[in-house]
Design an enzyme around this catalytic site. Structure first.
Site, PDB file in Angstrom:
ATOM      1  N   SER A  25       0.836  -1.207   0.000  1.00 31.83           N
ATOM      2  CA  SER A  25       0.000   0.000   0.000  1.00 31.83           C
ATOM      3  C   SER A  25       0.867   1.253   0.000  1.00 31.83           C
ATOM      4  O   SER A  25       1.970   1.262   0.566  1.00 31.83           O
ATOM      5  CB  SER A  25      -0.857  -0.024   1.261  1.00 31.83           C
ATOM      6  OG  SER A  25      -1.440   1.233   1.477  1.00 31.83           O
ATOM      7  N   TYR A  45      -2.135  -0.554  10.795  1.00 23.66           N
ATOM      8  CA  TYR A  45      -2.352  -1.217   9.502  1.00 23.66           C
ATOM      9  C   TYR A  45      -1.170  -0.937   8.567  1.00 23.66           C
ATOM     10  O   TYR A  45      -0.588  -1.847   7.969  1.00 23.66           O
ATOM     11  CB  TYR A  45      -3.663  -0.725   8.874  1.00 23.66           C
ATOM     12  CG  TYR A  45      -3.707  -0.887   7.382  1.00 23.66           C
ATOM     13  CD1 TYR A  45      -3.912  -2.134   6.809  1.00 23.66           C
ATOM     14  CD2 TYR A  45      -3.516   0.213   6.534  1.00 23.66           C
ATOM     15  CE1 TYR A  45      -3.923  -2.279   5.439  1.00 23.66           C
ATOM     16  CE2 TYR A  45      -3.533   0.072   5.168  1.00 23.66           C
ATOM     17  CZ  TYR A  45      -3.732  -1.174   4.622  1.00 23.66           C
ATOM     18  OH  TYR A  45      -3.723  -1.314   3.261  1.00 23.66           O
ATOM     19  N   LYS A 103       1.934  -3.406   6.810  1.00 25.15           N
ATOM     20  CA  LYS A 103       2.305  -3.488   5.391  1.00 25.15           C
ATOM     21  C   LYS A 103       3.814  -3.277   5.247  1.00 25.15           C
ATOM     22  O   LYS A 103       4.485  -4.001   4.518  1.00 25.15           O
ATOM     23  CB  LYS A 103       1.547  -2.439   4.563  1.00 25.15           C
ATOM     24  CG  LYS A 103       0.082  -2.759   4.366  1.00 25.15           C
ATOM     25  CD  LYS A 103      -0.109  -3.984   3.483  1.00 25.15           C
ATOM     26  CE  LYS A 103      -1.560  -4.388   3.358  1.00 25.15           C
ATOM     27  NZ  LYS A 103      -1.764  -5.715   2.760  1.00 25.15           N
TER      28      LYS A 103
HETATM   29  N1  UFG Z   1     -12.861  11.353   2.907  1.00 22.33           N
HETATM   30  C1  UFG Z   1     -13.884  12.246   3.212  1.00 22.33           C
HETATM   31  N2  UFG Z   1     -15.051  11.733   3.707  1.00 22.33           N
HETATM   32  C2  UFG Z   1     -15.239  10.379   3.925  1.00 22.33           C
HETATM   33  C3  UFG Z   1     -14.188   9.502   3.615  1.00 22.33           C
HETATM   34  C4  UFG Z   1     -13.004  10.031   3.118  1.00 22.33           C
HETATM   35  O1  UFG Z   1     -13.754  13.455   3.034  1.00 22.33           O
HETATM   36  O2  UFG Z   1     -16.328   9.990   4.402  1.00 22.33           O
HETATM   37  C5  UFG Z   1     -11.615  11.893   2.333  1.00 22.33           C
HETATM   38  C6  UFG Z   1     -10.390  11.644   3.178  1.00 22.33           C
HETATM   39  O3  UFG Z   1     -10.232  12.644   4.149  1.00 22.33           O
HETATM   40  C7  UFG Z   1      -9.288  11.604   2.115  1.00 22.33           C
HETATM   41  C8  UFG Z   1      -9.991  11.019   0.880  1.00 22.33           C
HETATM   42  O4  UFG Z   1     -11.380  11.238   1.106  1.00 22.33           O
HETATM   43  O5  UFG Z   1      -8.877  12.915   1.802  1.00 22.33           O
HETATM   44  C9  UFG Z   1      -9.737   9.546   0.694  1.00 22.33           C
HETATM   45  O6  UFG Z   1     -10.036   8.834   1.881  1.00 22.33           O
HETATM   46  P1  UFG Z   1     -10.166   7.232   1.926  1.00 22.33           P
HETATM   47  O7  UFG Z   1     -10.562   6.849   3.323  1.00 22.33           O
HETATM   48  O8  UFG Z   1     -11.026   6.751   0.814  1.00 22.33           O
HETATM   49  O9  UFG Z   1      -8.698   6.741   1.590  1.00 22.33           O
HETATM   50  P2  UFG Z   1      -7.295   7.050   2.319  1.00 22.33           P
HETATM   51  O10 UFG Z   1      -6.475   7.821   1.353  1.00 22.33           O
HETATM   52  O11 UFG Z   1      -7.467   7.604   3.660  1.00 22.33           O
HETATM   53  O12 UFG Z   1      -6.742   5.571   2.571  1.00 22.33           O
HETATM   54  C10 UFG Z   1      -6.454   4.705   1.490  1.00 22.33           C
HETATM   55  C11 UFG Z   1      -6.727   3.262   1.886  1.00 22.33           C
HETATM   56  C12 UFG Z   1      -5.772   2.786   2.917  1.00 22.33           C
HETATM   57  C13 UFG Z   1      -4.364   3.099   2.520  1.00 22.33           C
HETATM   58  C14 UFG Z   1      -4.187   4.529   2.135  1.00 22.33           C
HETATM   59  C15 UFG Z   1      -2.814   4.752   1.577  1.00 22.33           C
HETATM   60  O13 UFG Z   1      -8.053   3.127   2.387  1.00 22.33           O
HETATM   61  O14 UFG Z   1      -5.905   1.398   3.039  1.00 22.33           O
HETATM   62  O15 UFG Z   1      -5.128   4.884   1.146  1.00 22.33           O
HETATM   63  O16 UFG Z   1      -2.531   6.085   1.431  1.00 22.33           O
HETATM   64  F1  UFG Z   1      -3.550   2.834   3.566  1.00 22.33           F
END
Ligand code: UFG
Length: 312
Positions: free
Chosen positions: A97, A122, A126
């Site tokens: 990841s 998590y 990884k």
């Molecule tokens: N976001 C919102 N509202 C929500 C959910 C997410 O605004 O309800 C925003 C987050 O703040 C972020 C973006 O949308 O800016 C993406 O969020 P995600 O939760 O979809 O994904 P992340 O980038 O946080 O995490 C993902 C994977 C992880 C991994 C990570 C690596 O889910 O498993 O990328 O950078 F570790």
């Protein structure tokens, strides 16, 4: 041959994979942490290489239950690797990841950037698994380990038959938007609009799951003919903000996605996107699908399966 314990999946998903590929395959319902089961599987089948996807993956849950994450993810890898060594299987493609980069201060992120410190258990699992595999390669216990560092996988297969079926309220952006879009959830909370980005919301590198799947096929082909521990970013190289994604989803579906600005989510970084050129030059892989296609396919899956996979 596939092994799954259905901890975050359902038999219907496998049946639909068979339907899409038009192929049958051997399936074992087992936990990768079950030593005896792994030994039996490796003894009963001729296995040339392993693609290792097994593990827990929810960032927030890992912060609340670190032991669960260290125990599950590392034990799965220990067991699997032991079974591989015993059976003389020496090629692995590993589901890693972008989280291994932690809070990178530069973008686009290249594979030779510093890894860690990670921001949650998590991510740490990884990073540890990458280290375990590369040490095994250095010691000759494995010949080839290809670590695919996924950025943000979204979308679904174009048939609408397989897609993301999160347990309970989704944590990730896309499944949340999909459920808001069909009216299952009232509105999306946008976590922060005061980041240093073009519109203040977080920027990520979203990648279509079918492109991600194709990356594994390219990685496997390459792994068979190469040696060593190798690391590849799997992303498009393009960063989209949360508001960009809302706009793209609305455009792809013709439906509004109501949202409210909320406080930042702890642990989130402002910007993360890849430089995917190494995967292009070495693996011969490049993402083909853009953001509109990702949103369209996600919506097809969501509207065809509003309650996820059926129990069967
Ligand atoms: N976001 C919102 N509202 C929500 C959910 C997410 O605004 O309800 C925003 C987050 O703040 C972020 C973006 O949308 O800016 C993406 O969020 P995600 O939760 O979809 O994904 P992340 O980038 O946080 O995490 C993902 C994977 C992880 C991994 C990570 C690596 O889910 O498993 O990328 O950078 F570790």
């Amino acid at each position: 041959m596939v092994v799954d314990n259905f901890s975050n999946s359902k038999p219907a998903a496998l049946r639909r994979v068979k339907q899409i590929c038009g192929k049958d395959f051997v399936f074992y319902e087992n936990d990768v942490r079950d030593r005896e089961a792994m030994k039996k599987i490796f003894a009963e089948n001729r296995i040339d290489a392993v693609i290792h996807f097994a593990g827990l993956k929810a960032v927030g849950e890992s912060v609340r239950k670190p032991l669960l994450y260290y125990s599950h993810n590392l034990c799965a890898t220990f067991n699997l690797c032991e079974a591989m060594i015993e059976a003389g299987v020496r090629i692995m493609v590993f589901s890693s990841s972008a989280t291994v980069y932690g809070n990178s201060d530069r973008v686009p992120i290249r594979e030779d950037f510093r890894i860690g410190p990670t921001s949650n258990p998590y991510g740490e699992t990884k990073l540890m698994q990458e280290r375990i595999l590369s040490d095994m390669v250095a010691a000759g216990e494995l010949r080839t380990a290809v670590m695919l560092r996924y950025f943000n996988p979204i979308g679904a297969h174009e048939s609408g038959l397989i897609g993301e079926d999160p347990n309970g309220i989704p944590n990730n952006l896309l499944p949340y938007i999909s459920q808001v879009s069909i009216g299952k959830l009232p509105y999306l909370s946008v976590f922060g609009n005061d980041y240093d980005t073009h519109d203040g919301t977080g920027v990520r590198d979203y990648i279509h799951v079918v492109d991600l799947a194709r990356a594994h096929v390219c990685a496997l082909r390459h792994a068979v003919g190469s040696e060593g521990a190798q690391y590849y970013n799997i992303g498009t190289g393009i960063g989209y903000s949360v508001l960009d994604i809302i706009g793209a989803y609305e455009k792809a579906t013709g439906r509004k996605v109501p949202y409210r600005i909320s406080p930042r989510r702890p642990g989130d970084v402002a910007v993360s996107y890849s430089d995917p050129s190494l995967a292009a030059s070495v693996l011969g892989w490049k993402a083909q699908f853009g953001i509109e296609r990702m949103c369209r396919d996600a919506d097809r899956w969501q509207t065809m399966n509003p309650d996820g996979y059926p129990d069967e």
